[in-house]
Design a protein around this motif. Sequence first.
Motif, PDB file in Angstrom:
ATOM      1  N   SER A  34       1.359  -1.155   0.052  1.00 26.48           N
ATOM      2  CA  SER A  34      -0.002  -0.168   0.251  1.00 26.48           C
ATOM      3  C   SER A  34       0.642   1.691  -0.344  1.00 26.48           C
ATOM      4  O   SER A  34       2.074   1.679   0.933  1.00 26.48           O
ATOM      5  N   ALA A  35       0.491   2.303  -1.029  1.00 29.91           N
ATOM      6  CA  ALA A  35       0.816   4.381  -0.699  1.00 29.91           C
ATOM      7  C   ALA A  35       1.057   5.184   0.731  1.00 29.91           C
ATOM      8  O   ALA A  35       0.626   5.591   0.474  1.00 29.91           O
ATOM      9  N   GLY A  36      -0.386   3.697   1.402  1.00 28.90           N
ATOM     10  CA  GLY A  36      -0.717   4.746   3.021  1.00 28.90           C
ATOM     11  C   GLY A  36      -1.760   5.589   2.367  1.00 28.90           C
ATOM     12  O   GLY A  36      -2.408   5.570   0.602  1.00 28.90           O
ATOM     13  N   LEU A  37      -2.316   5.980   3.255  1.00 22.60           N
ATOM     14  CA  LEU A  37      -3.738   6.415   3.084  1.00 22.60           C
ATOM     15  C   LEU A  37      -3.742   7.868   4.143  1.00 22.60           C
ATOM     16  O   LEU A  37      -3.526   7.696   5.006  1.00 22.60           O
ATOM     17  N   SER A  38      -3.851   9.137   3.268  1.00 21.27           N
ATOM     18  CA  SER A  38      -3.981  10.369   3.903  1.00 21.27           C
ATOM     19  C   SER A  38      -5.277  11.725   3.843  1.00 21.27           C
ATOM     20  O   SER A  38      -6.188  11.314   3.240  1.00 21.27           O
ATOM     21  N   PHE A  39      -5.418  12.296   4.717  1.00 20.81           N
ATOM     22  CA  PHE A  39      -6.389  13.073   4.969  1.00 20.81           C
ATOM     23  C   PHE A  39      -6.039  14.219   5.655  1.00 20.81           C
ATOM     24  O   PHE A  39      -4.998  14.513   6.447  1.00 20.81           O
ATOM     25  N   TYR A  40      -6.660  14.831   5.248  1.00 17.86           N
ATOM     26  CA  TYR A  40      -6.641  17.049   6.141  1.00 17.86           C
ATOM     27  C   TYR A  40      -7.696  16.886   7.451  1.00 17.86           C
ATOM     28  O   TYR A  40      -8.422  16.723   6.812  1.00 17.86           O
ATOM     29  N   ASN A 135      -7.146  12.120   1.376  1.00 15.29           N
ATOM     30  CA  ASN A 135      -6.844  14.119   0.943  1.00 15.29           C
ATOM     31  C   ASN A 135      -8.043  14.940   1.416  1.00 15.29           C
ATOM     32  O   ASN A 135      -8.413  15.327   0.832  1.00 15.29           O
ATOM     33  N   ALA A 136      -8.986  13.820   2.181  1.00 12.40           N
ATOM     34  CA  ALA A 136     -10.450  14.705   2.724  1.00 12.40           C
ATOM     35  C   ALA A 136      -9.794  16.149   3.086  1.00 12.40           C
ATOM     36  O   ALA A 136      -8.962  15.627   3.925  1.00 12.40           O
ATOM     37  N   THR A 137     -10.719  16.960   3.941  1.00 13.70           N
ATOM     38  CA  THR A 137     -10.371  17.473   5.009  1.00 13.70           C
ATOM     39  C   THR A 137     -11.591  17.308   5.414  1.00 13.70           C
ATOM     40  O   THR A 137     -12.618  17.691   4.665  1.00 13.70           O
ATOM     41  N   VAL A 138     -11.250  16.894   6.986  1.00 15.14           N
ATOM     42  CA  VAL A 138     -12.603  16.721   7.730  1.00 15.14           C
ATOM     43  C   VAL A 138     -12.551  17.648   8.725  1.00 15.14           C
ATOM     44  O   VAL A 138     -11.714  18.137   9.833  1.00 15.14           O
ATOM     45  N   ASN A 139     -13.503  18.386   9.051  1.00 16.16           N
ATOM     46  CA  ASN A 139     -14.249  18.666  10.183  1.00 16.16           C
ATOM     47  C   ASN A 139     -13.787  18.415  11.240  1.00 16.16           C
ATOM     48  O   ASN A 139     -14.892  17.647  12.109  1.00 16.16           O
ATOM     49  N   LEU A 140     -13.077  18.611  12.632  1.00 16.89           N
ATOM     50  CA  LEU A 140     -13.216  18.348  14.367  1.00 16.89           C
ATOM     51  C   LEU A 140     -13.221  18.973  15.167  1.00 16.89           C
ATOM     52  O   LEU A 140     -13.160  20.440  14.724  1.00 16.89           O
ATOM     53  N   THR A 141     -14.280  18.502  16.111  1.00 17.88           N
ATOM     54  CA  THR A 141     -14.514  19.485  17.163  1.00 17.88           C
ATOM     55  C   THR A 141     -13.739  18.329  18.372  1.00 17.88           C
ATOM     56  O   THR A 141     -13.554  17.596  18.614  1.00 17.88           O
ATOM     57  N   SER A 142     -13.281  19.899  19.471  1.00 19.09           N
ATOM     58  CA  SER A 142     -12.795  19.892  20.593  1.00 19.09           C
ATOM     59  C   SER A 142     -13.081  19.574  21.623  1.00 19.09           C
ATOM     60  O   SER A 142     -14.188  20.087  22.026  1.00 19.09           O
ATOM     61  N   ASP A 143     -12.870  18.384  22.152  1.00 23.78           N
ATOM     62  CA  ASP A 143     -13.628  18.016  23.124  1.00 23.78           C
ATOM     63  C   ASP A 143     -13.179  19.355  24.843  1.00 23.78           C
ATOM     64  O   ASP A 143     -13.580  19.691  26.326  1.00 23.78           O
ATOM     65  N   THR A 144     -12.689  19.418  24.873  1.00 21.32           N
ATOM     66  CA  THR A 144     -10.911  20.637  25.450  1.00 21.32           C
ATOM     67  C   THR A 144     -12.104  21.783  25.955  1.00 21.32           C
ATOM     68  O   THR A 144     -12.240  22.664  24.959  1.00 21.32           O
ATOM     69  N   SER A 145     -12.407  22.542  26.959  1.00 20.97           N
ATOM     70  CA  SER A 145     -11.972  23.796  26.864  1.00 20.97           C
ATOM     71  C   SER A 145     -11.012  24.323  28.116  1.00 20.97           C
ATOM     72  O   SER A 145     -10.194  23.278  28.251  1.00 20.97           O
ATOM     73  N   PHE A 146     -11.056  25.662  27.753  1.00 21.41           N
ATOM     74  CA  PHE A 146      -9.651  26.495  28.142  1.00 21.41           C
ATOM     75  C   PHE A 146     -10.193  27.606  29.050  1.00 21.41           C
ATOM     76  O   PHE A 146     -10.873  28.036  29.101  1.00 21.41           O
ATOM     77  N   LEU A 147      -9.385  27.830  30.072  1.00 23.04           N
ATOM     78  CA  LEU A 147      -9.483  29.208  31.119  1.00 23.04           C
ATOM     79  C   LEU A 147      -7.982  29.392  30.653  1.00 23.04           C
ATOM     80  O   LEU A 147      -6.619  29.095  31.115  1.00 23.04           O
ATOM     81  N   ARG A 148      -8.267  31.037  30.178  1.00 22.63           N
ATOM     82  CA  ARG A 148      -6.930  31.736  29.843  1.00 22.63           C
ATOM     83  C   ARG A 148      -6.966  33.570  30.239  1.00 22.63           C
ATOM     84  O   ARG A 148      -7.580  33.723  31.164  1.00 22.63           O
ATOM     85  N   TYR A 149      -6.335  32.947  31.067  1.00 24.67           N
ATOM     86  CA  TYR A 149      -5.614  34.151  32.113  1.00 24.67           C
ATOM     87  C   TYR A 149      -4.096  34.433  32.271  1.00 24.67           C
ATOM     88  O   TYR A 149      -3.196  34.293  31.827  1.00 24.67           O
ATOM     89  N   THR A 150      -4.116  35.788  33.278  1.00 22.75           N
ATOM     90  CA  THR A 150      -2.890  36.381  33.298  1.00 22.75           C
ATOM     91  C   THR A 150      -2.279  36.907  34.693  1.00 22.75           C
ATOM     92  O   THR A 150      -3.252  36.680  35.140  1.00 22.75           O
TER      93      THR A 150
END
Length: 808
Positions: A34-40, A135-150
């Motif tokens: 197999s030459a492999g298989l890829s996607f974005y 080579n399809a473009t796949v849209n994913l969503t993230s479970d992670t939330s973030f607290l952003r602070y300084t």
Amino acid sequence: MRKFWNLMLVALVTLGAAACTDTEENVDKAPEQSAGLSFYAEIVDGTRAYIDDTDGDKTWNTIWEEGDSLHVGTTGNDPFVFTYDGEKFTCTTNGVRSLLGQDVTISAMNPNRDSKAGKKGWSITSTTVENFEENATVNLTSDTSFLRYTYNGDSDITFTVKSAAPNNTCVFQYEDDLYEDVTISGVKGENFIAFWTQSLQAISATLSYSIDGVKCKETELSLVAGKIYNLGILTEAKPEVEMTTVYFSPSVWNVDGAWFSAHVWNASESSDVKLTDEDADGIYECEVPADMTNIIFCRMNPAYTEFGWDVKDENDQVVEDHLWNQTADLEIGIAPNNYYYITDWETGEWSDENGVKVPEFSVGIVGFGNWEVDTDMTLEGDYYTLKGVAVAATNNTFKIRISDSWAENYGISSADSAEAVAINKDTMYALVQDGKNMQLAEGTYDLYFNYTTKEFYAMTPGTTPDELGVPQYKIYVHPYNNVWTKYNLYSWDAVNTQLTGGWPGTTSTVTETINGYTYYVWTMPRSATGASLNIILNDGTAQTPDFALGTLNKDYYLLLNGSGLSIVEDKENPEPEVIEGEPQPSTWALAGEFNDWGDKVMYTTDVDNLFVAKSVTIGAYKEIKIKEVGNWNVSYGAGTNYLNANIWAKIASGGGNISIINADVYDIYFDYNNKRIYVMKEGVDYTTATEQSTNGAAPDLSGASWGLCGEHNNWGSNDTPLVWDGTILMYVAKNAKITGEFKVRADKSWSTNYGGKTITVDAAAGTVLTSNAGSNCKASKTGTYDVYWDFSTKKIWIKTPGSAAPTK
């Protein structure tokens, strides 16, 4: 910290088993070339985040990294492992091309839980992709939330997120482990902390942070998976200040919708506190710092919602009448004698909660030869009456007095130079405060006075004002899309006679329902009949614009839509027709300097809870805010200031005013669900906006003209100039004479001025002044000083001449 080791162990075992187990069928099958298989893969919500500080510039990175892996598989089969090579995800495992054309599920193989403060943290929601293509473009969503602070301090910070639902635990990721609460040490600057919730649905939670074990802030959040929650700059909790309570009985001051405030001070500082009567017992109260020593009680004009001293012009004439009455300078009473009772219009007395004797309300006739003692009138229905009054040919002038005091007295309005004005029997008169004496011909009269409308009649004995046949009309108002809790009617005629009392007018206590619609009702005085009326509806603070009602020769029916008034053509159907799909006025308004902080009602859009005020002309560096229509009980502002065009920024309840950098015509959007403001040039689609999360560029002030105006120059036009110093980036007045109170103002005009504070001489920290404050500044001691003014922070320093300049 409470670690979730079991959770981690189960996850790793499960993932390891899935990745390392081959089925018997795969073992027997001959290797396949197999030459492999890829996607974005793209994370569509953009929440995968960490700080990239490799070049020392702390950029916010949201891209994939080499070595990141994803699982891709079909139902009932082991997934294939795809690895990111810097451009796309690729798998070269034998048989991988069997995925082509199949419905596959993509999920995270290894969440890379090697996170530290300021580093990455992520997990991917399982996503189903139909008819998988190379080579399809796949849209994913993230479970992670973030607290952003300084945070720029040196202390330990502990974060806690507690879900309102017991089965939806919130979990932090930090240094290879998971915690319900996490403590971070020695990390300065801007950072992200990753966390997950067990439910991907929106849940209510309480976020708090502590510094060195002391809770500093707690706030309620609606958590949604895959979002960033910006906490801004973390600061230590302010030390608790010991407070003392002061009580106030307004007595005769409590008329005309006035509200009450206390100005308190000591040798080094001062402040203003609003007095409230939450239990409606007639006694107002406030808490003040226990180290305050002095107080002035103030009766405030309800046309203004914030405390302020009267603003005067260069000729000492009042141009803004903020303060109606005030006591002398008082020492704050010590409990139990911390109750202050107003005994007349200028003085009062400290006592305990049992009170002191204060004047009782009465309406009386004074005159007819005796100008010292009032003859009290008796209340009968709407009128105070005094019947059978015998008037002689001499000593026949008189007035109406309230509570035996000249502070409130009523007579005839007349430009005549004579001290008394003759009045006729069986005629209606509208009396005014401090009017001229009334004069009656010899005879006997029944006197009638309506205290609410200020109508006065000298009637033939045995007759009443009703028998004069003067028609009396009503004004009906139906509130639509309005959140006021009470409704006042203020009215005046062509010669500015106030026909429903002084500001804010008369509160409606009567309602009437017509065809299911509720109207507030005012019965107008007979003295208003035939007059050309102007009216304002208000709740004591918010108000409508002036409305020309017309001649009062009929009952009027009005619609109060937001803060606008209109005459109703059909009283049985007063509300405007709602056309489906058409924008409708909302209960939210845009307020700012562009409309003197009035209400520009925002309209609905085709997106739920997204509102807009279109075609708003806003000047450069002018401030705005979102508020409820009709009051300031709820308002939204931003921690981010100096906003550019075509951006959005987070806003919060009670946040500060928002300054717009460039003068232009804007469409301002309010996203209630996400608490955002969109500042869009007129006609630009709000969905094209980008986030502005930091302050924009402050105005260049080097060309502005600032000065000190006060007692040192008799509040005249020869201000002591503050000269721009480009080295320290401040305005400076060297060897300025400070002899008493003063203000900082721009261009020798009171349109932009700052005051309201006592400045400690030679203090290291600057004192923040209040914009267009009613009260003045003063130094902790008089003398000649170097004065430094930093308009960008609104701070002022007063320093001994020759001492070092302050630093911002």
